[in-house]
Structures are given as structure tokens and as C-alpha cells.
Scaffold this active site. Sequence first.
Site, mmCIF file in Angstrom:
data_model
loop_
_atom_site.group_PDB
_atom_site.id
_atom_site.type_symbol
_atom_site.label_atom_id
_atom_site.label_comp_id
_atom_site.label_asym_id
_atom_site.label_seq_id
_atom_site.Cartn_x
_atom_site.Cartn_y
_atom_site.Cartn_z
ATOM 1 N N TYR A 181 -31.349 97.342 20.974
ATOM 2 C CA TYR A 181 -31.334 98.027 19.665
ATOM 3 C C TYR A 181 -32.196 99.292 19.690
ATOM 4 C CZ TYR A 181 -28.674 94.052 18.148
ATOM 5 O OH TYR A 181 -27.676 93.116 18.045
ATOM 6 N N SER B 144 -11.499 95.973 11.534
ATOM 7 C CA SER B 144 -10.410 95.156 12.086
ATOM 8 C C SER B 144 -10.182 93.889 11.282
ATOM 9 C CB SER B 144 -10.732 94.788 13.535
ATOM 10 O OG SER B 144 -11.960 94.093 13.589
ATOM 11 N N ASN C 279 -6.663 102.860 8.119
ATOM 12 C CA ASN C 279 -6.994 102.494 9.494
ATOM 13 C C ASN C 279 -6.077 103.250 10.460
ATOM 14 O OD1 ASN C 279 -7.410 100.878 12.021
ATOM 15 N ND2 ASN C 279 -8.490 99.498 10.645
ATOM 16 N N GLN D 65 -20.282 97.611 7.198
ATOM 17 C CA GLN D 65 -20.651 96.658 8.248
ATOM 18 C C GLN D 65 -21.403 97.392 9.354
ATOM 19 O OE1 GLN D 65 -17.029 93.900 9.072
ATOM 20 N NE2 GLN D 65 -16.214 95.777 8.208
ATOM 21 N N ASN D 66 -21.447 98.713 9.253
ATOM 22 C CA ASN D 66 -22.060 99.499 10.322
ATOM 23 C C ASN D 66 -23.578 99.471 10.220
ATOM 24 O OD1 ASN D 66 -19.496 100.066 11.080
ATOM 25 N ND2 ASN D 66 -19.464 102.143 10.255
ATOM 26 N N GLU E 67 -4.482 101.930 12.798
ATOM 27 C CA GLU E 67 -3.256 101.113 12.857
ATOM 28 C C GLU E 67 -3.311 100.137 11.703
ATOM 29 O OE1 GLU E 67 -3.536 99.151 16.595
ATOM 30 O OE2 GLU E 67 -3.289 101.015 17.718
ATOM 31 N N HIS F 217 -24.639 94.141 7.297
ATOM 32 C CA HIS F 217 -25.019 93.608 8.610
ATOM 33 C C HIS F 217 -26.339 94.203 9.110
ATOM 34 C CE1 HIS F 217 -20.555 92.422 9.550
ATOM 35 N NE2 HIS F 217 -21.138 91.609 8.706
HETATM 36 P P1 NAD Z 1 -14.009 96.605 14.984
HETATM 37 O O1 NAD Z 1 -14.430 97.305 16.232
HETATM 38 O O2 NAD Z 1 -13.702 95.163 15.050
HETATM 39 O O3 NAD Z 1 -12.727 97.357 14.428
HETATM 40 C C1 NAD Z 1 -12.662 98.755 14.380
HETATM 41 C C2 NAD Z 1 -11.447 99.142 13.560
HETATM 42 O O4 NAD Z 1 -11.464 100.552 13.391
HETATM 43 C C3 NAD Z 1 -10.109 98.756 14.189
HETATM 44 O O5 NAD Z 1 -9.316 98.140 13.195
HETATM 45 C C4 NAD Z 1 -9.503 100.116 14.615
HETATM 46 O O6 NAD Z 1 -8.089 100.143 14.455
HETATM 47 C C5 NAD Z 1 -10.162 101.050 13.629
HETATM 48 N N1 NAD Z 1 -10.329 102.427 14.109
HETATM 49 C C6 NAD Z 1 -10.697 102.834 15.354
HETATM 50 N N2 NAD Z 1 -10.796 104.171 15.389
HETATM 51 C C7 NAD Z 1 -10.474 104.624 14.145
HETATM 52 C C8 NAD Z 1 -10.395 105.916 13.547
HETATM 53 N N3 NAD Z 1 -10.663 107.031 14.238
HETATM 54 N N4 NAD Z 1 -10.039 105.991 12.245
HETATM 55 C C9 NAD Z 1 -9.769 104.867 11.514
HETATM 56 N N5 NAD Z 1 -9.829 103.618 12.020
HETATM 57 C C10 NAD Z 1 -10.180 103.502 13.326
HETATM 58 O O7 NAD Z 1 -15.125 96.922 13.897
HETATM 59 P P2 NAD Z 1 -15.571 96.131 12.574
HETATM 60 O O8 NAD Z 1 -14.387 95.598 11.861
HETATM 61 O O9 NAD Z 1 -16.496 97.074 11.882
HETATM 62 O O10 NAD Z 1 -16.423 94.894 13.095
HETATM 63 C C11 NAD Z 1 -17.345 95.077 14.140
HETATM 64 C C12 NAD Z 1 -18.789 94.668 13.880
HETATM 65 O O11 NAD Z 1 -19.597 95.371 14.836
HETATM 66 C C13 NAD Z 1 -19.321 95.051 12.541
HETATM 67 O O12 NAD Z 1 -19.924 93.931 12.038
HETATM 68 C C14 NAD Z 1 -20.391 96.123 12.793
HETATM 69 O O13 NAD Z 1 -21.627 95.696 12.225
HETATM 70 C C15 NAD Z 1 -20.623 96.152 14.265
HETATM 71 N N6 NAD Z 1 -20.551 97.522 14.836
HETATM 72 C C16 NAD Z 1 -21.144 98.578 14.203
HETATM 73 C C17 NAD Z 1 -21.031 99.864 14.704
HETATM 74 C C18 NAD Z 1 -21.701 101.017 13.990
HETATM 75 O O14 NAD Z 1 -22.692 100.795 13.282
HETATM 76 N N7 NAD Z 1 -21.179 102.243 14.110
HETATM 77 C C19 NAD Z 1 -20.291 100.087 15.866
HETATM 78 C C20 NAD Z 1 -19.705 98.994 16.511
HETATM 79 C C21 NAD Z 1 -19.843 97.710 15.973
#
Ligand code: NAD
Length: 227
Positions: A52, A173, A197, A87-88, A199, A105
Site C-alpha cells: 500500500y 464489474s 461501462n 470502491q476505489n 462493456e 473500501h
Molecule cells: P474491476 O476491475 O472488477 O472492474 C473494472 C470494470 O471497469 C470492468 O467492468 C471493466 O469493463 C470496466 N472498465 C475498464 N476500463 C474502463 C474504461 N476505460 N471505461 C469504463 N469502464 C471501464 O473493478 P471493481 O468493480 O471496481 O472492483 C475491484 C475492487 O478493486 C474494488 O473493490 C476496488 O476497491 C479495488 N481497486 C481499486 C482501484 C483504484 O482505487 N483505482 C484499482 C483497482 C482495484
Amino acid sequence: MKLVVLTGAGISAESGLRTFRGNNGLWENEKIEDVATPEGYYRDKARVRNFYNSLRVGLPNYKPNAAHFALAKLEERLGDDFLLVTQNVDDLHERAGSKRVLHMHGALKQLRCEANESHVFNFDGEETAETKCPFCGAPTRPHIVWFGEIPLYMDKIENALLHTKEFAYIGTSSVVYPAAGFKQLAKHYKAHVTCLNLEVDREDRNTDAFLEGKASEVVPTWCENFK
Ligand code: NAD
């Protein structure tokens, strides 16, 4: 409440931050059970802190994109009728100007006390075994919700979903619960539900409208047209 928006890793993808499950996913070099579970943390705290720490100190290399800025602008227009749930764990929404944002999160730029979970504080830089809670002096841990832990702000989020007219989920996702269930909850409470999204699954019975494309392209247009 007019609008609740849920964002996921996809909204930050075009800023250069890797998503969770896509190619080159964030977690590719580390096993989830090592760096994103309480068990992994208690097995090897230094490894988890370093994971982290590297994400935290790397944040300034990434900039908010047009989707983050569009949501901040929409919030200026809607005020308290708007809530952003993310969730980010990155800080791109804040750096774009968002104020009403709940990090369900957790957040890389915060730590919390190991002894008292209500002791949460802002933190920049690298956490070590010597970092102490400013409230009580106990050791600290990343303010990240790991698998098996309860997400933050659930009461506030459920209350907002109960009252909102529109729920939109962007770049997620929809596989990580409970966030994945928000669309169903919102629909149950009679909100109109929109998916934005790269997709989309047009068969999703809990979603009324679909906008397929890159977040930096579809989100600004959708925000401008939001009534
Ligand atoms: P995920 O990776 O499971 O899903 C990402 C989604 O984003 C997919 O459905 C994909 O189709 C879509 N996507 C990809 N590129 C895109 C774009 N340019 N425009 C629009 N959509 C796009 O992510 P999630 O559902 O957020 O779950 C993952 C977990 O991991 C979360 O709980 C999060 O806390 C954590 N995470 C956070 C970060 C961050 O803070 N940036 C990064 C990775 C994971």
C-alpha cells in the site's frame, strides 16, 4: 436525493491506474490473500504495508480524467441531491473536485488505528512499524477494507439508495459484494438504474439504461444531459 453514483476501478483506468481484473490487473504481482485479507496482514505486516505504501506514494503520477471532472461538475449543480460512492482507494475523485464522496473500501491516503477502528487519519508517505495513531499512540494499519471485512458507510449508502431517483454505476464489474447488489437494491426502491461501462450486459434485469464506451467519453455526455 436525485442521484447516487457508484464508481469502480474502470473510471480510473484511463488515468493509468490498473483495474482489478483486467489485463495487467493491479493485483497481478501479488496474491489477493497476501495483500488484501486480514490473515495476509497478520502473517506479514511489512509486506502488506509496503504494497500500500507503493500505491500511495505513486498516486501523484496519475491525474483525474474527464470522467472524474464531469462527476465533480455535476455535483456542483446538484449539491446535496448528489452522492458519490466509490470502491476505489485512489484519490482521483477528490483531486477532480468531488466533495460528497464515500470511499466504501477505504482510502490509500488514510490510515487507521489497530486498537480503535474509529481512529482514522489522513496520511501521506510511507507507513512503518513505528507509525503511531495520533489519537492514542497505538500501531496503525492501512485504511483499506480487505476481503472478509465490512465495507464502510453502509448505513448512509443504503439510506441514499432508498431515497434516490436515479442510480448509476460506472466502471465496475459488479462482482464484489455488497457494491454489486446496489443496483438491485436501488431498483427495488424504484430508482431508474443506468450502467456506464466499457462493456455492458444488456440482459441485466436490474438495469434500465446502458451506455457503452470509455468512461472519459460516455460519462461527461451523460453528466451534461442529466436533468
Ligand atoms: P474491476 O476491475 O472488477 O472492474 C473494472 C470494470 O471497469 C470492468 O467492468 C471493466 O469493463 C470496466 N472498465 C475498464 N476500463 C474502463 C474504461 N476505460 N471505461 C469504463 N469502464 C471501464 O473493478 P471493481 O468493480 O471496481 O472492483 C475491484 C475492487 O478493486 C474494488 O473493490 C476496488 O476497491 C479495488 N481497486 C481499486 C482501484 C483504484 O482505487 N483505482 C484499482 C483497482 C482495484
